[in-house]
Every structure is written in C-alpha cells, then in structure tokens.
Design an enzyme around this catalytic site. Structure first.
Site, PDB file in Angstrom:
ATOM      1  N   ASP A   8       0.860  -1.193   0.000  1.00  0.00           N
ATOM      2  CA  ASP A   8       0.000   0.000   0.000  1.00  0.00           C
ATOM      3  C   ASP A   8       0.895   1.241   0.000  1.00  0.00           C
ATOM      4  O   ASP A   8       1.796   1.369   0.833  1.00  0.00           O
ATOM      5  CB  ASP A   8      -0.901  -0.008   1.242  1.00  0.00           C
ATOM      6  CG  ASP A   8      -1.922   1.115   1.219  1.00  0.00           C
ATOM      7  OD1 ASP A   8      -3.131   0.814   1.211  1.00  0.00           O
ATOM      8  OD2 ASP A   8      -1.523   2.293   1.210  1.00  0.00           O
ATOM      9  N   ASP A 114      -3.924   2.478  -5.098  1.00  0.00           N
ATOM     10  CA  ASP A 114      -2.581   2.443  -4.500  1.00  0.00           C
ATOM     11  C   ASP A 114      -2.273   1.168  -3.716  1.00  0.00           C
ATOM     12  O   ASP A 114      -1.376   1.142  -2.893  1.00  0.00           O
ATOM     13  CB  ASP A 114      -2.360   3.697  -3.632  1.00  0.00           C
ATOM     14  CG  ASP A 114      -2.864   3.535  -2.222  1.00  0.00           C
ATOM     15  OD1 ASP A 114      -3.871   2.826  -2.030  1.00  0.00           O
ATOM     16  OD2 ASP A 114      -2.251   4.103  -1.310  1.00  0.00           O
ATOM     17  N   GLU A 115      -3.021   0.095  -4.020  1.00  0.00           N
ATOM     18  CA  GLU A 115      -2.793  -1.166  -3.294  1.00  0.00           C
ATOM     19  C   GLU A 115      -2.678  -2.344  -4.247  1.00  0.00           C
ATOM     20  O   GLU A 115      -3.454  -2.436  -5.205  1.00  0.00           O
ATOM     21  CB  GLU A 115      -4.012  -1.530  -2.449  1.00  0.00           C
ATOM     22  CG  GLU A 115      -4.333  -0.733  -1.268  1.00  0.00           C
ATOM     23  CD  GLU A 115      -5.680  -1.216  -0.761  1.00  0.00           C
ATOM     24  OE1 GLU A 115      -5.708  -2.179   0.017  1.00  0.00           O
ATOM     25  OE2 GLU A 115      -6.696  -0.650  -1.178  1.00  0.00           O
TER      26      GLU A 115
HETATM   27  P1  TTP Z   1      -5.192   5.217   1.212  1.00  0.00           P
HETATM   28  O1  TTP Z   1      -4.212   4.132   0.889  1.00  0.00           O
HETATM   29  O2  TTP Z   1      -6.308   4.900   2.125  1.00  0.00           O
HETATM   30  O3  TTP Z   1      -4.433   6.474   1.856  1.00  0.00           O
HETATM   31  P2  TTP Z   1      -3.014   7.080   1.517  1.00  0.00           P
HETATM   32  O4  TTP Z   1      -2.258   6.257   0.531  1.00  0.00           O
HETATM   33  O5  TTP Z   1      -3.193   8.497   1.135  1.00  0.00           O
HETATM   34  O6  TTP Z   1      -2.302   7.059   2.914  1.00  0.00           O
HETATM   35  P3  TTP Z   1      -1.745   5.800   3.738  1.00  0.00           P
HETATM   36  O7  TTP Z   1      -0.276   6.042   3.882  1.00  0.00           O
HETATM   37  O8  TTP Z   1      -2.457   5.842   5.037  1.00  0.00           O
HETATM   38  O9  TTP Z   1      -2.039   4.572   2.929  1.00  0.00           O
HETATM   39  O10 TTP Z   1      -5.831   5.775  -0.123  1.00  0.00           O
HETATM   40  C1  TTP Z   1      -5.091   5.866  -1.344  1.00  0.00           C
HETATM   41  C2  TTP Z   1      -5.484   7.129  -2.084  1.00  0.00           C
HETATM   42  O11 TTP Z   1      -6.878   7.141  -2.345  1.00  0.00           O
HETATM   43  C3  TTP Z   1      -5.185   8.405  -1.337  1.00  0.00           C
HETATM   44  O12 TTP Z   1      -3.868   8.868  -1.535  1.00  0.00           O
HETATM   45  C4  TTP Z   1      -6.221   9.356  -1.881  1.00  0.00           C
HETATM   46  C5  TTP Z   1      -7.394   8.469  -2.245  1.00  0.00           C
HETATM   47  N1  TTP Z   1      -8.449   8.586  -1.213  1.00  0.00           N
HETATM   48  C6  TTP Z   1      -9.479   9.506  -1.405  1.00  0.00           C
HETATM   49  O13 TTP Z   1      -9.520  10.197  -2.434  1.00  0.00           O
HETATM   50  N2  TTP Z   1     -10.423   9.651  -0.424  1.00  0.00           N
HETATM   51  C7  TTP Z   1     -10.403   8.905   0.737  1.00  0.00           C
HETATM   52  O14 TTP Z   1     -11.283   9.072   1.618  1.00  0.00           O
HETATM   53  C8  TTP Z   1      -9.340   7.946   0.915  1.00  0.00           C
HETATM   54  C9  TTP Z   1      -9.260   7.124   2.179  1.00  0.00           C
HETATM   55  C10 TTP Z   1      -8.397   7.826  -0.082  1.00  0.00           C
HETATM   56 MG    MG Z   2      -2.120   4.183   0.759  1.00  0.00          MG
END
Ligand code: TTP
Ligand code: MG
Length: 358
Positions: A8, A114-115
């Site tokens: 992730d 992003d996963e």
């Molecule tokens: P996430 O993997 O949940 O968050 P992240 O990568 O920003 O941070 P983390 O280090 O905690 O993993 O989500 C991936 C992307 O999806 C994030 O960069 C932006 C988008 N996103 C939104 O647009 N709205 C949301 O509510 C969430 C949770 C994510």
């Molecule tokens: Mg993330």
C-alpha cells in the site's frame, strides 16, 4: 505454504505531488478540493504525513483543513500546500508500480489505485519473500521517489493488516505460527469490513479486541451480522482463502463535486454535471476498457441525505452521448417534484460508470 504480500502506497496522492515538485519537499501537503481561504466545500482526498501532524486526513472537510493550517501558521509552522486532485498523474504512477511488482511476481492483483496483492509462495521461506519485498520497495523508491508499506502473511487478510501496521515506509511479516495471536490483540476495527457502526455495536457489548470477538459462535455472528458474520468468524481465526485475482477489473469510474453553495438552479447543476460526465468519460477512455454496462448518479441534499441511482443498459455501450443522456435522465427527477417534492437544495452531485468489459 502460501506467502501473500500486500503493498500500500504511503499518502499516495500527496506523496506523488511532493515527489513531482522539489519546492514542496518537506512541506505539509493536502490534496483535495479547493480550500478557498477557508470558504471551500468538499473534502481532503489525502494528506502527507507532515500534514497529518496538523490533524489533517482523508475525508476531512477542506475548510477544517484550512483552519488547521492557519492555526499551525500562527504557531510558526509552515502552512499547508493545498493541491487539486490529478487523477492522470496518479493513474500513471499506479501503472508504473504495477509493472515493477510484475517483475517479481507473476500473480498480482491491483486492489485499488494504491494497493496491490501479490503472490510470493514460490519463495523458500519468509526471509526470501522479505528480500523480494525490499527490492520492490527500493525500486519504487528509485523510480517514483515515493515510499510504500508492505505486509506478508499466509493470506490476503493478514498481509493487508500487517502492511498497515508500520506505515510509512514500513514492512511487517506475520508468519503462520504467529497469525492467530497477532489477530487476537488487534482492535476489532482493524478487521477489514468492520466499520464504525459495527465497531460501536460491539463496543457496547464490551467487545474491543479481536480476542473478545472470538467468544461468539458462528451462529451468533451470523444472527448478528447476516451472512458476513460467517465470514468474520473465520477471518478472525486467520482463515481467509480468497485468491489473488489477476486483471480484476476496476469496479467503477466516478467523480463527484460539492457545490460552492447548495442549489436547485438547473442550469448551474446541468453545467456542473456535464463537466463531471466529461471527466469521467475521459477516464473511461484511457482506462483500457472497451465498454460499460451500468451508469449511475449520486445526489446529496443540503441535509446530507444521499441518493444513488443506477441504470443497467440493454447492451454494453461505449458511447459518451448515451452515458450523458442516461445519467441526465437519472438526475432530472431530483431537480423537480418527482424525487424532490420538498424542493431541497442540492449539495453534491456525482456520476459514474460501472460493469466494464475489456
Ligand atoms: P489510502 O491508501 O487509504 O491512503 P493514503 O495512501 O493516502 O495514505 P496511507 O499512507 O495511510 O495509505 O488511499 C489511497 C489514495 O486514495 C489516497 O492517496 C487518496 C485516495 N483517497 C481519497 O480520495 N479519499 C479517501 O477518503 C481515501 C481514504 C483515499
Ligand atoms: Mg495508501
């Protein structure tokens, strides 16, 4: 023995923006709606870790994020850099990361923008698998200048949870022998699928960590949560046989917009809706999918009541006209008394495409 990895990206949208512009380096960044000096509506998509220190996170109202930035400024800290969402940039990065992982595993599932899940069962042991994960982390860092977190476990559930435990730039392997103990000590909310409502329901019963949840029999969980309760019963015992699905198709492409002011002005709403449809269609065109079968809309009223409706077309389509026409037909009743008899003002609208074929 299965060894499954979950990767992730850290603060994905914000990290990419930071990596793309040297002037942002080290600064707090929030990606999302325009804050308009605190008057903006809509929310934060994500914030980098520096901005998270200010209390800014995904889904926070952008006006609140602005306030937190102003407070930080008064305290002598740097102001937050607010940036709009740039899907094209993030999709491109997604593809690049996908390509890197595919060099190391031939079974890779992109699970969101992003996963990724990928199979490393061919490794002799966890030590070997860990080495591969670090090579992938390194390559992503070199090529994209951003970090990610990786988890390893005997199934997707354990891998996903462990990837989230050591963010940012983290790594955690939970070998099979430790899996059940590892799960037992987690707050129940860490189990994917347990949201705030289920969490509250269990908290009221004094159930806080996974170990407490194990008191319930499979029948009891079934009764409490429906069919999902059965899944949960096995999940919390570390049993998750779900496969890694290659080429899993994106479930939907959609966008939404929060209006500056709540409105029922059909010209204004119509124009905004047209722009959303244009942008969604553009993403569909670059997605690699050939057709869609379902179109849908979202309407959120000023009181936050939210309606979503969708229509499945008679046959798969790739026509922009059809998308615009069908979604407009779904939207219009919310602008008049058919589906909005109290003439409630509208706060947000969205459009989406689903049921794709490659
Ligand atoms: P996430 O993997 O949940 O968050 P992240 O990568 O920003 O941070 P983390 O280090 O905690 O993993 O989500 C991936 C992307 O999806 C994030 O960069 C932006 C988008 N996103 C939104 O647009 N709205 C949301 O509510 C969430 C949770 C994510
Ligand atoms: Mg993330």
């Amino acid at each position: 023995m299965r060894i499954i990895a979950h990767l992730d990206m850290d603060a994905f949208f914000a990290s990419l923006e930071e990596a793309g512009s040297p002037i942002f380096k080290g600064l707090p960044i929030a990606v999302g709606s325009d804050p308009k000096n605190g008057q903006g509506r809509g929310v934060v998509s994500t914030a980098n870790y520096k901005a998270r220190e200010y209390g800014i996170h995904s889904a926070l109202p952008i006006s609140k994020a602005w306030q937190l930035s102003q407070i930080a400024k008064v305290e002598g800290k740097p102001e937050v850099v607010f940036l709009p969402v740039d899907f094209e940039r993030y999709n491109k990065a997604h593809e690049e990361i996908f390509e890197i992982i595919k060099k190391y595993s031939d079974l890779v599932e992109p699970a969101s923008i992003d996963e990724f899940y990928f199979d490393l069962s061919f490794s002799k042991n966890y030590k070997e698998a860990k080495k591969i994960c670090f090579r992938i982390k390194q390559e992503i860092k070199e090529e994209l200048k951003v970090t990610c977190s990786v988890g390893l476990g005997l199934n997707k559930l354990i891998a996903k949870i462990s990837a989230g435990m050591k963010k940012p730039d983290g790594f955690l392997a939970v070998p099979e022998k430790d899996a059940e103990k590892f799960l037992e000590l987690l707050p129940i909310r860490e189990i994917p699928g347990i949201g705030p409502k289920t969490e509250e329901k269990f908290n009221k019963l004094g159930i806080k960590i996974v170990k407490d949840l194990k008191k319930f029999s499979v029948e009891e969980l079934h009764k409490m949560l429906g069919k999902w309760g059965i899944d949960l019963y096995y999940k919390i015992r570390g049993v998750d046989d779900s496969e890694i699905v290659e080429n899993k198709e994106a479930k939907s492409i959609g966008e939404q917009i929060t209006f500056e002011q709540n409105t029922l002005n059909s010209i204004y709403i119509g124009e905004a809706f047209e722009n959303i449809c244009k942008s969604v269609f553009k993403r569909f065109m670059t997605s690699g999918f050939k057709s869609f079968r379902t179109v849908g809309i979202t309407v959120r009223f000023s009181d936050f009541e939210t309606k979503t409706t969708a229509k499945t077309l008679k046959k798969p389509s790739s026509s922009k006209k059809e998308f615009e026409l069908e979604t407009m037909k779904l939207l219009l009743p919310y602008l008049d008394k058919r589906k909005n008899p109290k003439k409630k003002l509208i706060r947000l609208i969205g459009a989406k495409l689903e049921k794709f074929k490659s």
